[in-house]
Design an enzyme around this catalytic site. Structure first.
Site, PDB file in Angstrom:
ATOM      1  N   ARG A  37       0.825  -1.213   0.000  1.00 10.53           N
ATOM      2  CA  ARG A  37       0.000   0.000   0.000  1.00 10.53           C
ATOM      3  C   ARG A  37       0.856   1.258   0.000  1.00 10.53           C
ATOM      4  O   ARG A  37       0.383   2.356   0.229  1.00 10.53           O
ATOM      5  CB  ARG A  37      -0.977  -0.015   1.178  1.00 10.53           C
ATOM      6  N   HIS A  67       4.097 -10.280  -6.261  1.00 13.72           N
ATOM      7  CA  HIS A  67       2.974  -9.374  -6.530  1.00 13.72           C
ATOM      8  C   HIS A  67       3.451  -7.925  -6.426  1.00 13.72           C
ATOM      9  O   HIS A  67       4.067  -7.541  -5.446  1.00 13.72           O
ATOM     10  CB  HIS A  67       1.858  -9.649  -5.511  1.00 13.72           C
ATOM     11  N   TYR A  70      -0.128  -2.493  -4.799  1.00 12.64           N
ATOM     12  CA  TYR A  70      -1.460  -2.055  -5.247  1.00 12.64           C
ATOM     13  C   TYR A  70      -1.426  -0.596  -5.689  1.00 12.64           C
ATOM     14  O   TYR A  70      -2.255  -0.155  -6.479  1.00 12.64           O
ATOM     15  CB  TYR A  70      -2.472  -2.170  -4.099  1.00 12.64           C
ATOM     16  N   HIS A 107      -1.565  -5.711 -10.897  1.00 14.19           N
ATOM     17  CA  HIS A 107      -2.887  -5.263 -11.334  1.00 14.19           C
ATOM     18  C   HIS A 107      -2.683  -4.252 -12.449  1.00 14.19           C
ATOM     19  O   HIS A 107      -1.947  -3.276 -12.250  1.00 14.19           O
ATOM     20  CB  HIS A 107      -3.637  -4.602 -10.178  1.00 14.19           C
ATOM     21  N   GLU A 142      -2.937  -9.492 -13.967  1.00  8.74           N
ATOM     22  CA  GLU A 142      -3.976 -10.181 -13.196  1.00  8.74           C
ATOM     23  C   GLU A 142      -5.366  -9.874 -13.748  1.00  8.74           C
ATOM     24  O   GLU A 142      -5.672  -8.727 -14.091  1.00  8.74           O
ATOM     25  CB  GLU A 142      -3.880  -9.778 -11.721  1.00  8.74           C
ATOM     26  N   ASP A 175      -7.395 -14.820 -11.285  1.00 10.23           N
ATOM     27  CA  ASP A 175      -7.873 -14.766  -9.903  1.00 10.23           C
ATOM     28  C   ASP A 175      -9.324 -15.237  -9.890  1.00 10.23           C
ATOM     29  O   ASP A 175     -10.186 -14.628 -10.535  1.00 10.23           O
ATOM     30  CB  ASP A 175      -7.741 -13.323  -9.388  1.00 10.23           C
ATOM     31  N   HIS A 178     -11.909 -12.701  -8.670  1.00 13.35           N
ATOM     32  CA  HIS A 178     -12.051 -11.587  -9.608  1.00 13.35           C
ATOM     33  C   HIS A 178     -12.834 -11.974 -10.862  1.00 13.35           C
ATOM     34  O   HIS A 178     -13.697 -11.218 -11.301  1.00 13.35           O
ATOM     35  CB  HIS A 178     -10.677 -11.059 -10.020  1.00 13.35           C
ATOM     36  N   HIS A 210      -4.759 -17.253  -8.746  1.00 13.59           N
ATOM     37  CA  HIS A 210      -5.034 -16.864  -7.367  1.00 13.59           C
ATOM     38  C   HIS A 210      -6.319 -17.565  -6.977  1.00 13.59           C
ATOM     39  O   HIS A 210      -7.339 -17.383  -7.637  1.00 13.59           O
ATOM     40  CB  HIS A 210      -5.238 -15.344  -7.254  1.00 13.59           C
ATOM     41  N   ASP A 223     -14.920  -7.334  -5.628  1.00  9.91           N
ATOM     42  CA  ASP A 223     -13.591  -7.772  -5.210  1.00  9.91           C
ATOM     43  C   ASP A 223     -13.432  -7.886  -3.698  1.00  9.91           C
ATOM     44  O   ASP A 223     -12.666  -7.139  -3.095  1.00  9.91           O
ATOM     45  CB  ASP A 223     -12.519  -6.822  -5.794  1.00  9.91           C
ATOM     46  N   HIS A 225     -12.482 -10.935  -1.133  1.00  8.82           N
ATOM     47  CA  HIS A 225     -12.095 -12.345  -1.054  1.00  8.82           C
ATOM     48  C   HIS A 225     -12.708 -13.014   0.173  1.00  8.82           C
ATOM     49  O   HIS A 225     -12.873 -12.388   1.207  1.00  8.82           O
ATOM     50  CB  HIS A 225     -10.573 -12.475  -0.962  1.00  8.82           C
ATOM     51  N   GLU A 255      -5.182 -16.102  -1.517  1.00  8.29           N
ATOM     52  CA  GLU A 255      -5.204 -14.711  -1.023  1.00  8.29           C
ATOM     53  C   GLU A 255      -6.457 -14.534  -0.185  1.00  8.29           C
ATOM     54  O   GLU A 255      -7.161 -13.537  -0.278  1.00  8.29           O
ATOM     55  CB  GLU A 255      -5.247 -13.734  -2.194  1.00  8.29           C
TER      56      GLU A 255
HETATM   57 ZN    ZN Z   1      -8.840  -9.182  -5.160  1.00 12.51          ZN
HETATM   58 FE    FE Z   2      -5.502 -11.751  -6.795  1.00  3.41          FE
HETATM   59 FE    FE Z   3      -3.776  -9.146  -6.938  1.00  2.00          FE
END
Ligand code: ZN
Ligand code: FE
Ligand code: FE
Length: 275
Positions: A37, A67, A70, A107, A142, A175, A178, A210, A223, A225, A255
């Site tokens: 982040r 990864h 974000y 992403h 992704e 994913d 997603h 994912h 989105d 999870h 995740e």
């Molecule tokens: Zn997600």
């Molecule tokens: Fe993911």
């Molecule tokens: Fe991701």
């Protein structure tokens, strides 16, 4: 036997992540290349990376799926922020050379207003530029839930990026939360969705998954999870995925909202689903 793992904290270094992975029955894992982040990256440690590489090899790990942060939005309309994201991408790929041959997933980003086409062009420019160094890493886009102005909610958008980059060393990470959230019904028609992926993108481009259940119903573009079997995808969907001939050899990363013991239990669950 499939390659199952989860996100691990990178704060103790790469060799420590391999040890942690083994302690929970994982034979692949994911980690953030920098603060997910923020943007700060860890100090590089070549000896630690070399140790991790030899452990990964001797213990039969599948490819890792690092990864990107974000906060790295390669397709924002803000030129300065876009340049910053492109620098981060390039630095991440350079860092991945310490763990050669693995995957780096990110992403695609949110175009926030200027339109998907312009966003796709920006992403492609940044990727082309970062890939000119030929670092030993395969970059994965992704599949996204299509929340807000997110790019990558449709297979066509990912295909447009892949075509514009024109480099075989770029693939896709699917994913499960997603794509279901994005309107691809892998619960009732996994084969149909994979057929569509194959027609539009080509299954050879699918490199990793994912594995997440979803807190929301089909096509809700939210989105969120959920733990495996506790959401709208359900255990039978994951049974079909881990045994699918087009998927079963790919690294599959959890995740889900878990700490290590929860991940350990989900990895055991996935192994019990394999037939
Ligand atoms: Zn997600
Ligand atoms: Fe993911
Ligand atoms: Fe991701």
């Amino acid at each position: 036997m499939g390659y199952f793992g989860c996100h691990l904290s990178a704060s103790g270094g790469s060799a420590a992540m391999v040890k942690t992975a083994m302690s929970i029955g994982a034979n692949t894992f994911a980690f953030f290349t920098r603060n997910p982040r923020g943007s700060k990256a860890k100090k590089e440690d070549a000896a630690d990376a070399a140790k991790a590489v030899s452990m990964l090899e001797s213990d039969g790990f599948g490819k890792l799926v690092a990864h990107g942060a974000y906060t790295m939005n390669l397709c924002t309309a803000d030129q300065e922020a876009r340049g910053f994201a492109a620098d981060i991408l390039e630095d991440d790929l350079r860092r991945m050379a310490a763990l050669p041959g693995n995957f780096y997933n990110f992403h695609p980003g949110s175009h926030v207003g200027q339109g998907a086409e312009a966003g796709i062009d920006y992403i492609a420019v940044a990727l082309k530029n970062a890939l000119r160094h030929d670092y030993p890493v395969t970059v994965l886009l992704e599949t996204m839930a299509g929340k807000g102005s997110e790019i990558g909610g449709r297979f066509e958008e990912l295909k447009a990026i892949l075509d514009a980059v024109g480099n075989p060393n770029v693939g896709v990470c699917l994913d499960t939360c997603h794509v279901y959230d994005g309107g691809y019904d892998i619960v009732n028609d996994l084969d149909g969705v994979l057929g569509e992926f194959d027609r539009i993108i080509g299954l050879p481009r699918l490199k990793a998954l994912h594995l997440n259940d979803s807190k929301n119903p089909f096509a809700s573009h939210k989105d969120r999870h959920e733990c495996l079997g506790k959401g709208s995808l359900g255990i039978e969907t994951f049974r079909a995925i881990v045994n699918h001939p087009a998927l079963r050899d790919k690294p599959m990363i959890l995740e889900t909202p878990n700490e290590l013991p929860g991940y350990q239990a989900e990895i055991a669950l996935l192994r019990s689903l394999e037939s």
